[in-house]
Write an enzyme that holds these catalytic residues in place. Structure first.
Site, mmCIF file in Angstrom:
data_model
loop_
_atom_site.group_PDB
_atom_site.id
_atom_site.type_symbol
_atom_site.label_atom_id
_atom_site.label_comp_id
_atom_site.label_asym_id
_atom_site.label_seq_id
_atom_site.Cartn_x
_atom_site.Cartn_y
_atom_site.Cartn_z
ATOM 1 N N TYR A 127 12.084 20.106 -13.665
ATOM 2 C CA TYR A 127 11.001 20.859 -14.311
ATOM 3 C C TYR A 127 10.210 21.678 -13.281
ATOM 4 O O TYR A 127 9.004 21.827 -13.376
ATOM 5 C CB TYR A 127 10.095 19.908 -15.126
ATOM 6 C CG TYR A 127 10.900 19.088 -16.113
ATOM 7 C CD1 TYR A 127 11.449 19.667 -17.239
ATOM 8 C CD2 TYR A 127 11.166 17.724 -15.875
ATOM 9 C CE1 TYR A 127 12.239 18.931 -18.121
ATOM 10 C CE2 TYR A 127 11.954 16.980 -16.759
ATOM 11 C CZ TYR A 127 12.489 17.605 -17.871
ATOM 12 O OH TYR A 127 13.265 16.874 -18.733
ATOM 13 N N CYS A 178 -4.184 34.279 -9.204
ATOM 14 C CA CYS A 178 -5.589 34.448 -9.596
ATOM 15 C C CYS A 178 -5.949 33.502 -10.729
ATOM 16 O O CYS A 178 -6.226 33.933 -11.868
ATOM 17 C CB CYS A 178 -5.828 35.889 -10.009
ATOM 18 S SG CYS A 178 -5.350 37.022 -8.728
ATOM 19 N N GLU A 179 -5.897 32.229 -10.476
ATOM 20 C CA GLU A 179 -6.253 31.182 -11.443
ATOM 21 C C GLU A 179 -6.777 30.010 -10.632
ATOM 22 O O GLU A 179 -6.144 29.625 -9.645
ATOM 23 C CB GLU A 179 -5.014 30.648 -12.191
ATOM 24 C CG GLU A 179 -4.245 31.622 -13.005
ATOM 25 C CD GLU A 179 -4.754 31.749 -14.426
ATOM 26 O OE1 GLU A 179 -5.574 30.909 -14.863
ATOM 27 O OE2 GLU A 179 -4.334 32.703 -15.087
ATOM 28 N N ARG A 196 3.987 22.246 -12.620
ATOM 29 C CA ARG A 196 3.697 20.889 -13.091
ATOM 30 C C ARG A 196 2.273 20.426 -12.738
ATOM 31 O O ARG A 196 1.597 19.857 -13.604
ATOM 32 C CB ARG A 196 4.734 19.891 -12.565
ATOM 33 C CG ARG A 196 6.147 20.169 -13.088
ATOM 34 C CD ARG A 196 7.126 19.060 -12.728
ATOM 35 N NE ARG A 196 6.819 17.846 -13.419
ATOM 36 C CZ ARG A 196 6.222 16.800 -12.885
ATOM 37 N NH1 ARG A 196 5.890 16.794 -11.610
ATOM 38 N NH2 ARG A 196 5.950 15.754 -13.612
ATOM 39 N N GLU A 222 20.535 10.809 -22.190
ATOM 40 C CA GLU A 222 20.284 12.208 -21.818
ATOM 41 C C GLU A 222 19.303 12.292 -20.646
ATOM 42 O O GLU A 222 18.220 12.859 -20.778
ATOM 43 C CB GLU A 222 19.684 12.967 -23.007
ATOM 44 C CG GLU A 222 20.560 13.019 -24.233
ATOM 45 C CD GLU A 222 19.859 13.617 -25.449
ATOM 46 O OE1 GLU A 222 20.565 14.065 -26.364
ATOM 47 O OE2 GLU A 222 18.611 13.640 -25.485
ATOM 48 N N PRO A 223 19.643 11.735 -19.497
ATOM 49 C CA PRO A 223 18.689 11.772 -18.384
ATOM 50 C C PRO A 223 18.596 13.155 -17.759
ATOM 51 O O PRO A 223 19.624 13.839 -17.594
ATOM 52 C CB PRO A 223 19.288 10.772 -17.382
ATOM 53 C CG PRO A 223 20.747 10.779 -17.668
ATOM 54 C CD PRO A 223 20.913 11.103 -19.129
ATOM 55 N N TYR A 225 0.412 19.622 -16.109
ATOM 56 C CA TYR A 225 0.335 18.184 -16.453
ATOM 57 C C TYR A 225 -0.556 17.394 -15.512
ATOM 58 O O TYR A 225 -0.490 16.161 -15.509
ATOM 59 C CB TYR A 225 1.718 17.525 -16.338
ATOM 60 C CG TYR A 225 2.870 18.173 -17.020
ATOM 61 C CD1 TYR A 225 2.836 18.462 -18.386
ATOM 62 C CD2 TYR A 225 4.038 18.454 -16.322
ATOM 63 C CE1 TYR A 225 3.934 19.031 -19.005
ATOM 64 C CE2 TYR A 225 5.131 19.014 -16.943
ATOM 65 C CZ TYR A 225 5.073 19.301 -18.281
ATOM 66 O OH TYR A 225 6.166 19.853 -18.891
HETATM 67 C C1 LIG Z 1 15.695 15.399 -26.453
HETATM 68 C C2 LIG Z 1 15.526 15.235 -24.980
HETATM 69 N N1 LIG Z 1 16.491 14.592 -24.299
HETATM 70 C C3 LIG Z 1 16.394 14.417 -22.958
HETATM 71 C C4 LIG Z 1 15.309 14.894 -22.256
HETATM 72 C C5 LIG Z 1 15.261 14.669 -20.776
HETATM 73 O O1 LIG Z 1 14.222 13.812 -20.460
HETATM 74 P P1 LIG Z 1 14.002 13.309 -18.977
HETATM 75 O O2 LIG Z 1 13.975 14.494 -18.104
HETATM 76 O O3 LIG Z 1 12.709 12.594 -19.043
HETATM 77 O O4 LIG Z 1 15.127 12.394 -18.654
HETATM 78 C C6 LIG Z 1 14.285 15.554 -22.932
HETATM 79 C C7 LIG Z 1 13.112 16.025 -22.193
HETATM 80 O O5 LIG Z 1 12.056 16.234 -22.653
HETATM 81 C C8 LIG Z 1 14.403 15.728 -24.344
HETATM 82 O O6 LIG Z 1 13.466 16.364 -25.025
#
Ligand SMILES: Cc1ncc(COP(=O)(O)O)c(C=O)c1O
Length: 413
Positions: free
Chosen positions: A368, A339-340, A308, A269-270, A312
């Site tokens: 993101y 204003c932060e 970000r 799941e990239p 982070y």
């Molecule tokens: C369950 C799950 N799968 C995939 C991702 C995607 O991760 P990344 O963007 O690091 O590939 C995330 C991101 O937080 C996630 O929570």
């Protein structure tokens, strides 16, 4: 970071063959710009790196859910990983088949679960015993949905604490004991097919060992059940945000984990790795300011467009759109109009002296970025532009919001 798509050509920053200034002059700033060629070459690189296990890739829509990006990836033949009904609807609009959608998330609502059952998503990644019971109770009239149990392996991920998800105190996943318990009574969940495990220990992972350990724990859980053949190992492939960002490259990552996965159906799941370095946020310098010992460039982009750095302490390279090598360099704080005090996109950024009206670009901002943009301070969310697959043409893929959009849902009495 610069790359083969985001680079200078005759001292003008380009996205593929398009000069950023051409887009900026037509669309204005702030504006997100994504290279579809880079998006696709990132996908190809991941596919090649993991070729030994022929993974099913499901792009994580949370990283960037722009329809043009989703459509490009769907047309490239991959599935989508979603965490909400909104992301499902966007995926369908982009042409994804429901069967190619995996539905994850720690707090799916009853409505979302019913909707996902109705359209027939490919997998539910389940994170809660009550959620599993609800899916099982609701699934009866539907084709048996496949379920992957999201395992919380109690492995602290080597990343920023806000994006670590695999330690035992995290809200994510099911403990090892719970997973083993559910598996031992699989037959009681007769309306679902518990056919896999899911792990995602965090994003932007700085080493491979933690993932290897997590996979070993997952394999240990399913060893007694030889019919469970699917392992979804989530996302997490890291992206270098600067030259000296010490992240493992994807080939190294794949080489470390694929030997463990041989013989399994593997899902990846990239998110970040596909879209981060294909995107930039372009902005205009509004003012310069020197105060005490500090030098500021105040830009028309802010934490509302790119949160970000504030959220982070993330680093984005910020560079001029037009490179002028004859100007003296100094270090600047790049700040927005919000204003932060947290509203900074970069600190101590080495830049030549710039004037109001000149343009800057925050790099590696494709993931993101826009998905986390807000209307804070009643700002308009920026437009998104894509440079098409041919690398030459570009188009607006999402318009800048309007002042009317800002008040559209207000109820005025
Ligand atoms: C369950 C799950 N799968 C995939 C991702 C995607 O991760 P990344 O963007 O690091 O590939 C995330 C991101 O937080 C996630 O929570």
């Amino acid at each position: 970071m610069l790359n083969e798509s985001i680079r200078y050509h005759h001292d003008q920053l380009h996205c593929d063959q398009v000069a950023l200034e051409d887009i900026i002059k037509s669309v204005g700033t702030p504006v997100y710009i994504y290279s579809l060629p880079r998006t696709l070459s990132n996908l190809t690189r991941i596919q090649r790196a993991f070729a030994a296990v022929q993974p099913h890739i499901h792009y994580s829509a949370k990283a960037n859910s722009n329809l043009a990006v989703l459509k490009t990836l769907v047309e490239a033949g991959i599935g989508i990983d979603v965490v909400s009904r909104g992301e499902i609807q966007r995926s369908l609009l982009a042409g994804a088949r429901p069967a190619n959608i995996v539905f994850a998330g720690v707090g799916k609502t009853a409505d979302e679960i019913r909707y996902a059952l109705e359209i027939g998503v490919g997998w539910f990644n389940v994170e809660n015993v009550a959620e599993l019971a609800f899916i099982n109770a609701t699934a009866k009239p539907f084709q048996k949905p496949r379920v992957a149990l999201r395992l919380n392996p109690d492995i602290p991920a080597p990343t920023h604490r806000h994006i670590a998800t695999g330690h035992k105190g995290a809200k994510f996943g099911l403990s090892i004991a719970t997973v083993k318990d559910i598996l031992s009574q699989r037959h009681t969940y007769s309306n679902v097919d518990i056919a896999g495990l899911h792990i995602h220990i965090g994003s932007q992972l700085h080493n491979t060992e933690a993932t290897q350990q997590a996979i070993e724990i997952a394999l240990d859980c399913i060893r007694p059940y030889p019919d469970i053949r699917t392992l979804n190992i989530g996302g997490g492939l890291a992206v270098a945000y600067s030259q000296d960002d010490p992240v493992p490259d994807w080939e190294t990552f794949a080489a470390a984990v694929t030997p463990l996965l041989t013989g399994y159906d593997v899902i990846l799941e990239p998110g970040r790795s596909i879209i981060a370095d294909a995107g930039i946020l372009a902005m205009t310098v509004l003012y310069t300011k020197e105060q005490a010992t500090e030098r500021f460039l105040i830009t028309d982009a802010s934490m509302a467009e790119l949160i970000r750095p504030a959220l982070y302490e993330a680093h984005h390279e910020i560079i001029p759109v037009r490179r002028e090598s004859d100007r003296d360099e100094s270090r600047y704080h790049i700040v927005g109009p919000i204003c932060e005090s947290a509203d900074a996109l970069g600190h101590d950024v080495p830049l030549p002296a710039l004037q109001s009206g000149e343009y800057l670009a925050a790099l590696t901002a494709g993931a993101y970025g826009m998905v986390m943009a807000s209307n804070y301070n009643q700002r308009l969310r920026p437009p998104e532009v894509v440079v098409e697959r041919d690398g030459k043409t570009w188009r607006i893929a999402r318009q800048r919001e309007t002042w009317d959009d800002l008040v559209r849902n207000d109820v005025v009495v």
